[in-house]
Motif scaffolding. Structure first.
Motif, PDB file in Angstrom:
ATOM      1  N   SER A  94     -24.298  23.011   4.021  1.00 33.00           N
ATOM      2  CA  SER A  94     -25.340  23.964   4.391  1.00 33.00           C
ATOM      3  C   SER A  94     -25.789  23.726   5.827  1.00 33.00           C
ATOM      4  CB  SER A  94     -26.546  23.831   3.449  1.00 33.00           C
ATOM      5  OG  SER A  94     -26.173  24.122   2.121  1.00 33.00           O
ATOM      6  N   VAL A  95     -25.957  24.800   6.592  1.00 30.34           N
ATOM      7  CA  VAL A  95     -26.375  24.679   7.989  1.00 30.34           C
ATOM      8  C   VAL A  95     -27.470  25.695   8.291  1.00 30.34           C
ATOM      9  CG1 VAL A  95     -24.117  23.836   8.743  1.00 30.34           C
ATOM     10  CG2 VAL A  95     -24.603  26.274   8.827  1.00 30.34           C
ATOM     11  N   ASN A 104     -28.689  25.263  18.455  1.00 27.36           N
ATOM     12  CA  ASN A 104     -28.594  24.913  17.045  1.00 27.36           C
ATOM     13  C   ASN A 104     -27.472  23.897  16.866  1.00 27.36           C
ATOM     14  OD1 ASN A 104     -29.152  25.100  14.218  1.00 27.36           O
ATOM     15  ND2 ASN A 104     -27.438  26.534  13.977  1.00 27.36           N
ATOM     16  N   GLY A 105     -26.377  24.091  17.617  1.00 25.61           N
ATOM     17  CA  GLY A 105     -25.253  23.157  17.583  1.00 25.61           C
ATOM     18  C   GLY A 105     -25.357  22.133  18.694  1.00 25.61           C
ATOM     19  N   ASN A 138     -28.228  20.975  10.442  1.00 29.65           N
ATOM     20  CA  ASN A 138     -28.956  21.079   9.166  1.00 29.65           C
ATOM     21  C   ASN A 138     -30.277  20.314   9.202  1.00 29.65           C
ATOM     22  OD1 ASN A 138     -27.968  18.501   9.208  1.00 29.65           O
ATOM     23  ND2 ASN A 138     -26.970  18.598   7.203  1.00 29.65           N
ATOM     24  N   ASP A 139     -30.837  20.094  10.398  1.00 29.42           N
ATOM     25  CA  ASP A 139     -32.078  19.306  10.491  1.00 29.42           C
ATOM     26  C   ASP A 139     -33.336  20.160  10.559  1.00 29.42           C
ATOM     27  OD1 ASP A 139     -31.870  20.329  13.034  1.00 29.42           O
ATOM     28  OD2 ASP A 139     -31.845  18.397  14.075  1.00 29.42           O
ATOM     29  N   GLY A 140     -33.180  21.502  10.513  1.00 30.98           N
ATOM     30  CA  GLY A 140     -34.333  22.374  10.571  1.00 30.98           C
ATOM     31  C   GLY A 140     -34.973  22.443  11.936  1.00 30.98           C
ATOM     32  N   LYS A 141     -34.285  21.936  12.965  1.00 34.79           N
ATOM     33  CA  LYS A 141     -34.834  21.886  14.315  1.00 34.79           C
ATOM     34  C   LYS A 141     -33.913  22.589  15.313  1.00 34.79           C
ATOM     35  CE  LYS A 141     -38.332  19.066  13.340  1.00 34.79           C
ATOM     36  NZ  LYS A 141     -39.760  19.480  13.515  1.00 34.79           N
ATOM     37  N   LEU A 142     -34.518  23.101  16.382  1.00 36.00           N
ATOM     38  CA  LEU A 142     -33.786  23.588  17.539  1.00 36.00           C
ATOM     39  C   LEU A 142     -33.939  22.573  18.664  1.00 36.00           C
ATOM     40  CD1 LEU A 142     -34.992  27.288  17.423  1.00 36.00           C
ATOM     41  CD2 LEU A 142     -32.716  26.447  16.768  1.00 36.00           C
ATOM     42  N   VAL A 159     -34.325  17.043  33.756  1.00 36.11           N
ATOM     43  CA  VAL A 159     -34.048  17.738  32.501  1.00 36.11           C
ATOM     44  C   VAL A 159     -35.235  17.571  31.555  1.00 36.11           C
ATOM     45  CG1 VAL A 159     -32.580  17.794  30.446  1.00 36.11           C
ATOM     46  CG2 VAL A 159     -31.552  17.489  32.706  1.00 36.11           C
ATOM     47  N   LEU A 160     -35.682  18.691  31.004  1.00 31.91           N
ATOM     48  CA  LEU A 160     -36.689  18.665  29.949  1.00 31.91           C
ATOM     49  C   LEU A 160     -35.969  18.822  28.619  1.00 31.91           C
ATOM     50  CD1 LEU A 160     -39.631  18.840  28.852  1.00 31.91           C
ATOM     51  CD2 LEU A 160     -39.469  21.325  29.195  1.00 31.91           C
ATOM     52  N   TYR A 161     -36.195  17.874  27.714  1.00 31.24           N
ATOM     53  CA  TYR A 161     -35.522  17.925  26.414  1.00 31.24           C
ATOM     54  C   TYR A 161     -36.528  17.665  25.308  1.00 31.24           C
ATOM     55  CZ  TYR A 161     -32.833  16.462  22.344  1.00 31.24           C
ATOM     56  OH  TYR A 161     -32.351  16.351  21.078  1.00 31.24           O
ATOM     57  N   PHE A 162     -36.532  18.536  24.286  1.00 35.06           N
ATOM     58  CA  PHE A 162     -37.361  18.287  23.107  1.00 35.06           C
ATOM     59  C   PHE A 162     -36.808  19.080  21.924  1.00 35.06           C
ATOM     60  CE2 PHE A 162     -39.360  21.858  25.345  1.00 35.06           C
ATOM     61  CZ  PHE A 162     -39.597  22.786  24.324  1.00 35.06           C
ATOM     62  N   GLN A 163     -37.268  18.739  20.728  1.00 34.56           N
ATOM     63  CA  GLN A 163     -36.893  19.432  19.497  1.00 34.56           C
ATOM     64  C   GLN A 163     -38.119  20.118  18.916  1.00 34.56           C
ATOM     65  OE1 GLN A 163     -35.199  16.034  17.320  1.00 34.56           O
ATOM     66  NE2 GLN A 163     -33.200  17.021  17.446  1.00 34.56           N
ATOM     67  N   THR A 164     -37.887  21.264  18.285  1.00 37.92           N
ATOM     68  CA  THR A 164     -38.985  21.994  17.663  1.00 37.92           C
ATOM     69  C   THR A 164     -38.431  22.965  16.630  1.00 37.92           C
ATOM     70  OG1 THR A 164     -40.928  23.392  18.103  1.00 37.92           O
ATOM     71  CG2 THR A 164     -38.944  23.850  19.399  1.00 37.92           C
ATOM     72  N   ASP A 165     -39.277  23.407  15.713  1.00 33.35           N
ATOM     73  CA  ASP A 165     -38.837  24.436  14.767  1.00 33.35           C
ATOM     74  C   ASP A 165     -39.442  25.800  15.101  1.00 33.35           C
ATOM     75  OD1 ASP A 165     -41.425  23.893  14.040  1.00 33.35           O
ATOM     76  OD2 ASP A 165     -40.997  23.403  11.952  1.00 33.35           O
TER      77      ASP A 165
END
Length: 307
Positions: free
Chosen positions: A127-128, A203-204, A220-224, A255-261
């Protein structure tokens, strides 16, 4: 795992012109393999997404075992958009046949068509997530910035030859007059105000041939994963390119890098955008995630990630 009653049809969505067009030479073999496995093949030829959207709105999903999509990332994007819009939950098999196959690369799919069909006609799925941007869906990446406009005006054969993202980054070094654009990035936790040359919402983990563009991404982590290339001296762009190739750029000060939903992108500028390699939406962009929305066939032997 894909389980339940075995049905007798496979929807085969294919782009005859993806990449070098090699799919056409394998069409008879693909149909033969599907028929040998006991399935009736229902072929749908790619045509700007209009046909596949109509087909997905009319089929009875209960008659189908799975969907097979043959083509590049753009073809997969059109197929997934139609499936989500029409609430189709059939598992998806991928036959990578395009210039850009970043979605397939994530799943470590083999290059040989016979092994690809072993997976497509097998039973192992994972599942992805599916990314959402405004009223559209994406499987891999949404990109934006001054360089998108440059790319969209460029001969597609050139982009195919050197890779889309490679062209974006290379363009910065060759066109010094490109200016950074102001953006406001709004998440539930923080608001960022930046000047950027280019940014991606992933997403990938790869795009345009850069296999480590988002090295921390899991589908499949629910994050972008959000990666923004800030305004920087032109002389530092070359070294940045090498860091991107090696996957070390998230630690770079430019570079600005972060994860969020959840994410909203706003700007006073009219910024060009790109969704899985196709023309994108106008700002503002509102992002979210459909967690584990899609089932994708993977190899029993090589797939290393658990759901």
């Amino acid at each position: 795992m894909a389980e339940g009653k075995k049905t007798d049809k496979i929807l085969l969505y294919y782009n005859a012109h993806s990449g070098s067009g090699v799919f056409k030479n394998n069409l008879d073999y693909i149909v033969d393999r599907c028929q040998e496995a006991g399935y009736q093949v229902v072929p749908v030829r790619a045509a700007k997404g209009i046909v596949i959207d109509k087909v997905m709105g009319e089929i009875d999903p209960g008659e189908f075992s799975r969907v097979i999509a043959a083509g590049g990332d753009g073809t997969i994007n059109l197929c997934v958009n139609a499936m989500v819009r029409h609430d189709i939950h059939l598992p998806l098999a991928i036959l990578p046949a395009g210039t850009a196959n970043d979605f397939a690369y994530y799943f470590e799919l083999p290059n040989e068509i016979n092994y690809q069909l072993d997976i497509a006609l097998g039973n192992k799925t994972t599942s992805v997530d599916v990314g959402v941007v405004n009223n559209r869906y994406f499987v891999n990446v949404t990109a934006l910035g001054a360089l998108i406009d440059v790319s969209q005006k460029t001969d597609p054969n050139l982009k195919n030859a050197i890779g889309t993202l490679a062209y974006y980054l290379k363009a910065v070094t060759e066109i010094p007059q490109i200016r950074a654009l102001p953006v406001k990035l709004i998440t539930p936790d923080k608001v960022y105000e930046e000047e950027i040359y280019f940014m991606v919402v992933m997403n990938g983990e790869s795009a345009g041939g850069f296999r480590k563009l988002s090295p921390e991404s899991y589908m499949n982590d629910g994050k972008l994963d959000v990666i923004a290339f800030r305004k920087m001296p032109i002389v530092e762009l070359g070294p940045m390119l090498f860091e991107v190739v090696q996957g070390r750029h998230p630690n770079n000060k430019h570079v600005l890098y972060f994860q969020t939903d959840e994410l909203t992108i706003e700007s006073e500028e009219n910024i060009s955008t790109d969704i899985d390699g196709e023309h994108g939406e106008k700002l503002p962009l509102n992002f979210s995630v459909l967690h584990n929305r899609l089932e994708v066939f993977v190899s029993e032997k090589t797939w290393k990630y658990d759901d």
